[in-house]
Design an enzyme around this catalytic site. Structure first.
Site, PDB file in Angstrom:
ATOM      1  CE  LYS A 187      48.802  41.298  40.697  1.00 52.71           C
ATOM      2  NZ  LYS A 187      48.882  41.988  42.011  1.00 52.71           N
TER       3      LYS A 187
HETATM    4  O1  S5P Z   1      44.009  42.629  38.674  1.00 53.42           O
HETATM    5  C1  S5P Z   1      44.428  42.976  39.762  1.00 53.42           C
HETATM    6  C2  S5P Z   1      45.006  42.051  40.662  1.00 53.42           C
HETATM    7  C3  S5P Z   1      45.427  42.493  41.901  1.00 53.42           C
HETATM    8  S1  S5P Z   1      45.935  41.300  43.026  1.00 53.42           S
HETATM    9  N1  S5P Z   1      44.320  44.265  40.173  1.00 53.42           N
HETATM   10  C4  S5P Z   1      44.757  44.707  41.401  1.00 53.42           C
HETATM   11  O2  S5P Z   1      44.587  45.888  41.707  1.00 53.42           O
HETATM   12  N2  S5P Z   1      45.368  43.825  42.267  1.00 53.42           N
HETATM   13  C5  S5P Z   1      45.913  44.271  43.581  1.00 53.42           C
HETATM   14  O3  S5P Z   1      44.842  44.754  44.386  1.00 53.42           O
HETATM   15  C6  S5P Z   1      46.918  45.423  43.499  1.00 53.42           C
HETATM   16  O4  S5P Z   1      48.234  44.931  43.394  1.00 53.42           O
HETATM   17  C7  S5P Z   1      46.688  46.164  44.805  1.00 53.42           C
HETATM   18  O5  S5P Z   1      47.467  45.585  45.841  1.00 53.42           O
HETATM   19  C8  S5P Z   1      45.220  45.925  45.112  1.00 53.42           C
HETATM   20  C9  S5P Z   1      44.300  47.064  44.721  1.00 53.42           C
HETATM   21  O6  S5P Z   1      44.587  48.207  45.465  1.00 53.42           O
HETATM   22  P1  S5P Z   1      43.679  49.531  45.397  1.00 53.42           P
HETATM   23  O7  S5P Z   1      44.426  50.517  46.219  1.00 53.42           O
HETATM   24  O8  S5P Z   1      43.551  49.922  43.964  1.00 53.42           O
HETATM   25  O9  S5P Z   1      42.349  49.147  46.013  1.00 53.42           O
END
Ligand code: S5P
Length: 260
Positions: free
Chosen positions: A93
């Site tokens: 990011k």
């Molecule tokens: O808007 C976003 C963009 C990203 S890349 N929201 C997110 O959650 N992410 C990423 O996706 C975040 O940094 C994490 O690595 C992943 C979501 O993880 P989870 O454990 O919530 O499924």
């Protein structure tokens, strides 16, 4: 209509060779799952990558949370990516001015440009960030691609209105380097761009820190081509079983989408 076209047809429309490669491997492995391996130890990431590797299209990392990062880890991860045919995305990011971003991309402990097929970038500093990253790719012989973050998944995100619209045009204008958009809804009609959507989990609707979750079918119908699943898999008692279940549901939703 982008949402009705199969990945194999869209592979021919993508301007970035890596986007074509990604769409082709999704089609051949029948998976649109991007696994967020947000773990703190290299061994745990490698074990997960080896177990889930055959069933995912992309392994997404946050290398700055790893406590025992080393070059050998990257070599092993690249080896697994080659063996199981998935791409590596460093979810850095990037969000600074062009010059700083090009340095962060190429140098320091992580040397992201040397191993990450894909990176994530905020459009906040303006379109020149893309040129700066291109500069950071100088002499890198392998293909590279950028996912531009147009819209975030968290509650109260500031990525709305004009910001969001400008992010989409930035991606469309730089589609030789930009592989796709990170967003929650169908924002671009360009069939060569991929929509990456995080915030996917079957058993929860939030994480207590304003992450918002949807189920696989909802995100695929909202335009996702690749769905990011992190804790839904990494915190499951059986990670392989969980990965297979997300893969199955996401792929079924995609088939339903293109055939309906
Ligand atoms: O808007 C976003 C963009 C990203 S890349 N929201 C997110 O959650 N992410 C990423 O996706 C975040 O940094 C994490 O690595 C992943 C979501 O993880 P989870 O454990 O919530 O499924």
């Amino acid at each position: 209509d982008r949402l009705k076209l199969p990945y194999c047809k869209r592979a021919k429309l993508a301007k970035n060779p890596l986007a074509s490669k990604l769409l082709e491997l999704m089609e051949s492995k029948q998976t649109n799952l991007c696994l967020a391996a947000d773990l703190k130890k290299t061994d745990a990431i490698l074990e997960l990558a080896n177990t889930a590797g055959p069933h995912i299209a992309v392994l997404k990392t946050h290398v700055d949370i790893i406590e025992d990062f080393n070059e050998g880890f990257i070599l092993q991860l690249k080896d697994l990516a080659k063996r199981h045919k998935f791409l590596l995305m460093e979810d850095r990011k990037f969000g600074d001015i062009g010059n700083t971003v090009s340095l962060q991309y190429r140098y320091g402990l992580y040397k992201i440009a040397e191993w990450a097929d894909l990176i994530t970038v905020h459009p906040i500093s303006g379109a020149s960030v893309i040129d700066a990253l291109k500069k950071g790719m100088k002499n890198i012989t392998e293909p590279r691609g950028i996912f531009l973050i147009a819209e975030m998944s968290s509650k109260g995100t500031l990525t709305t209105g004009d910001y969001l619209k400008s992010a989409v045009s930035m991606a469309e204008e730089a589609s030789n380097l930009v592989v796709g958009l990170v967003c929650q809804s169908n924002l671009s009609a360009q069939s060569g761009l991929l929509q990456l959507t995080p915030g996917v989990q079957l058993s929860k609707s939030d994480d207590g820190l304003d992450q918002q979750y949807n189920n696989p079918e909802t995100v695929i119908n909202a335009g996702a081509d690749l769905a990011v699943v992190g804790r839904g898999i990494t915190e499951a008692s059986n990670c392989l079983k969980a990965a297979l279940e997300y893969k199955r549901q996401l792929w079924n939703a995609y088939e339903k989408r293109i055939n309906s």
